[in-house]
Design a protein around this motif. Structure first.
Motif, PDB file in Angstrom:
ATOM      1  N   ALA A  18      -8.242  -4.752   4.311  1.00  0.00           N
ATOM      2  CA  ALA A  18      -8.100  -3.421   4.893  1.00  0.00           C
ATOM      3  C   ALA A  18      -7.647  -3.513   6.348  1.00  0.00           C
ATOM      4  O   ALA A  18      -6.777  -2.746   6.784  1.00  0.00           O
ATOM      5  N   ILE A  19      -8.217  -4.447   7.092  1.00  0.00           N
ATOM      6  CA  ILE A  19      -7.817  -4.652   8.484  1.00  0.00           C
ATOM      7  C   ILE A  19      -6.346  -5.052   8.554  1.00  0.00           C
ATOM      8  O   ILE A  19      -5.589  -4.550   9.391  1.00  0.00           O
ATOM      9  N   SER A  20      -5.908  -5.924   7.658  1.00  0.00           N
ATOM     10  CA  SER A  20      -4.500  -6.343   7.632  1.00  0.00           C
ATOM     11  C   SER A  20      -3.584  -5.165   7.317  1.00  0.00           C
ATOM     12  O   SER A  20      -2.490  -5.054   7.881  1.00  0.00           O
ATOM     13  N   MET A  21      -4.026  -4.293   6.426  1.00  0.00           N
ATOM     14  CA  MET A  21      -3.232  -3.122   6.093  1.00  0.00           C
ATOM     15  C   MET A  21      -3.115  -2.201   7.309  1.00  0.00           C
ATOM     16  O   MET A  21      -2.025  -1.688   7.604  1.00  0.00           O
ATOM     17  N   SER A  36      -1.948  13.378  -3.239  1.00  0.00           N
ATOM     18  CA  SER A  36      -3.403  13.476  -3.092  1.00  0.00           C
ATOM     19  C   SER A  36      -4.044  12.099  -3.185  1.00  0.00           C
ATOM     20  O   SER A  36      -5.156  11.890  -2.725  1.00  0.00           O
ATOM     21  N   GLU A  37      -3.356  11.142  -3.802  1.00  0.00           N
ATOM     22  CA  GLU A  37      -3.773   9.737  -3.840  1.00  0.00           C
ATOM     23  C   GLU A  37      -2.629   8.921  -3.243  1.00  0.00           C
ATOM     24  O   GLU A  37      -1.831   8.323  -3.957  1.00  0.00           O
ATOM     25  N   PRO A  38      -2.525   8.904  -1.909  1.00  0.00           N
ATOM     26  CA  PRO A  38      -1.366   8.272  -1.271  1.00  0.00           C
ATOM     27  C   PRO A  38      -1.326   6.763  -1.464  1.00  0.00           C
ATOM     28  O   PRO A  38      -2.325   6.078  -1.306  1.00  0.00           O
ATOM     29  N   ASP A  39      -0.152   6.282  -1.852  1.00  0.00           N
ATOM     30  CA  ASP A  39       0.073   4.849  -2.003  1.00  0.00           C
ATOM     31  C   ASP A  39       0.687   4.318  -0.714  1.00  0.00           C
ATOM     32  O   ASP A  39       1.389   5.034   0.001  1.00  0.00           O
ATOM     33  N   LEU A  40       0.419   3.058  -0.429  1.00  0.00           N
ATOM     34  CA  LEU A  40       0.912   2.422   0.778  1.00  0.00           C
ATOM     35  C   LEU A  40       1.955   1.373   0.410  1.00  0.00           C
ATOM     36  O   LEU A  40       1.782   0.621  -0.549  1.00  0.00           O
ATOM     37  N   PHE A  41       3.040   1.357   1.159  1.00  0.00           N
ATOM     38  CA  PHE A  41       4.113   0.391   0.982  1.00  0.00           C
ATOM     39  C   PHE A  41       4.259  -0.362   2.294  1.00  0.00           C
ATOM     40  O   PHE A  41       4.330   0.258   3.356  1.00  0.00           O
ATOM     41  N   ASP A  43       6.606  -3.203   4.225  1.00  0.00           N
ATOM     42  CA  ASP A  43       7.912  -3.870   4.150  1.00  0.00           C
ATOM     43  C   ASP A  43       8.646  -3.468   2.872  1.00  0.00           C
ATOM     44  O   ASP A  43       9.260  -4.301   2.201  1.00  0.00           O
ATOM     45  N   ASP A  44       8.542  -2.187   2.513  1.00  0.00           N
ATOM     46  CA  ASP A  44       9.205  -1.600   1.342  1.00  0.00           C
ATOM     47  C   ASP A  44       8.696  -2.135  -0.002  1.00  0.00           C
ATOM     48  O   ASP A  44       9.341  -1.969  -1.024  1.00  0.00           O
ATOM     49  N   VAL A  45       7.545  -2.773   0.005  1.00  0.00           N
ATOM     50  CA  VAL A  45       6.948  -3.300  -1.226  1.00  0.00           C
ATOM     51  C   VAL A  45       5.619  -2.588  -1.446  1.00  0.00           C
ATOM     52  O   VAL A  45       4.828  -2.440  -0.508  1.00  0.00           O
ATOM     53  N   PRO A  46       5.337  -2.124  -2.672  1.00  0.00           N
ATOM     54  CA  PRO A  46       4.041  -1.485  -2.912  1.00  0.00           C
ATOM     55  C   PRO A  46       2.900  -2.441  -2.577  1.00  0.00           C
ATOM     56  O   PRO A  46       2.935  -3.616  -2.943  1.00  0.00           O
ATOM     57  N   CYS A  47       1.924  -1.940  -1.870  1.00  0.00           N
ATOM     58  CA  CYS A  47       0.758  -2.736  -1.502  1.00  0.00           C
ATOM     59  C   CYS A  47       0.031  -3.182  -2.767  1.00  0.00           C
ATOM     60  O   CYS A  47      -0.072  -2.430  -3.738  1.00  0.00           O
ATOM     61  N   CYS A  48      -0.493  -4.394  -2.753  1.00  0.00           N
ATOM     62  CA  CYS A  48      -1.139  -4.940  -3.951  1.00  0.00           C
ATOM     63  C   CYS A  48      -2.512  -4.315  -4.209  1.00  0.00           C
ATOM     64  O   CYS A  48      -3.054  -4.457  -5.289  1.00  0.00           O
ATOM     65  N   ASP A  49      -3.075  -3.625  -3.234  1.00  0.00           N
ATOM     66  CA  ASP A  49      -4.411  -3.045  -3.378  1.00  0.00           C
ATOM     67  C   ASP A  49      -4.355  -1.551  -3.049  1.00  0.00           C
ATOM     68  O   ASP A  49      -4.740  -1.134  -1.965  1.00  0.00           O
ATOM     69  N   GLN A  50      -3.861  -0.778  -4.001  1.00  0.00           N
ATOM     70  CA  GLN A  50      -3.725   0.656  -3.762  1.00  0.00           C
ATOM     71  C   GLN A  50      -5.088   1.341  -3.665  1.00  0.00           C
ATOM     72  O   GLN A  50      -5.222   2.356  -2.993  1.00  0.00           O
ATOM     73  N   TYR A  51      -6.091   0.784  -4.296  1.00  0.00           N
ATOM     74  CA  TYR A  51      -7.428   1.356  -4.161  1.00  0.00           C
ATOM     75  C   TYR A  51      -7.843   1.376  -2.686  1.00  0.00           C
ATOM     76  O   TYR A  51      -8.309   2.395  -2.179  1.00  0.00           O
ATOM     77  N   THR A  52      -7.628   0.258  -1.988  1.00  0.00           N
ATOM     78  CA  THR A  52      -7.972   0.205  -0.570  1.00  0.00           C
ATOM     79  C   THR A  52      -7.090   1.148   0.233  1.00  0.00           C
ATOM     80  O   THR A  52      -7.564   1.798   1.173  1.00  0.00           O
ATOM     81  N   ALA A  53      -5.828   1.266  -0.129  1.00  0.00           N
ATOM     82  CA  ALA A  53      -4.946   2.216   0.550  1.00  0.00           C
ATOM     83  C   ALA A  53      -5.484   3.637   0.415  1.00  0.00           C
ATOM     84  O   ALA A  53      -5.505   4.403   1.381  1.00  0.00           O
TER      85      ALA A  53
END
Length: 94
Positions: A18-21, A36-41, A43-53
């Motif tokens: 989470a700190i790295s994100m 309503s459930e925002p995903d984080l990308f 460097d244009d790549v979907p984050c591997c831990d969307q739950y934490t996002a």
């Protein structure tokens, strides 16, 4: 024989991922989906831990820079609470 290492300061309740994100957001490397459930990308790549996002967004630590239509990717930024989460806390001397 094990060698003890000094732990890096990590805000209470946030793990290293989470700190790295949050740090990626600070560096301007992150986009967030308008949802309503925002995903984080990062460097244009979907984050591997969307739950934490989702947790970071719902906890008010990250937010979109601008409003967009549902599903649109916009730059992400830290909120005041997100900045506070990255600020090291001073430890009283023993």
């Amino acid at each position: 024989m094990s060698i003890a290492r000094a732990a890096a300061p990590v805000s209470e309740g946030l793990n290293h991922r989470a700190i790295s994100m949050l740090r990626a957001v600070v560096a301007g490397r992150a986009q967030i989906s308008c949802s309503s459930e925002p995903d984080l990308f990062i460097d244009d790549v979907p984050c591997c831990d969307q739950y934490t996002a989702h947790v970071l967004a719902h906890a008010g630590l990250i937010e979109p820079v601008t409003k967009g239509v549902v599903g649109q990717l916009v730059p992400a930024r830290l909120t005041g609470a997100g900045e506070a989460a990255l600020t090291p806390r001073s430890v009283a001397a023993a």
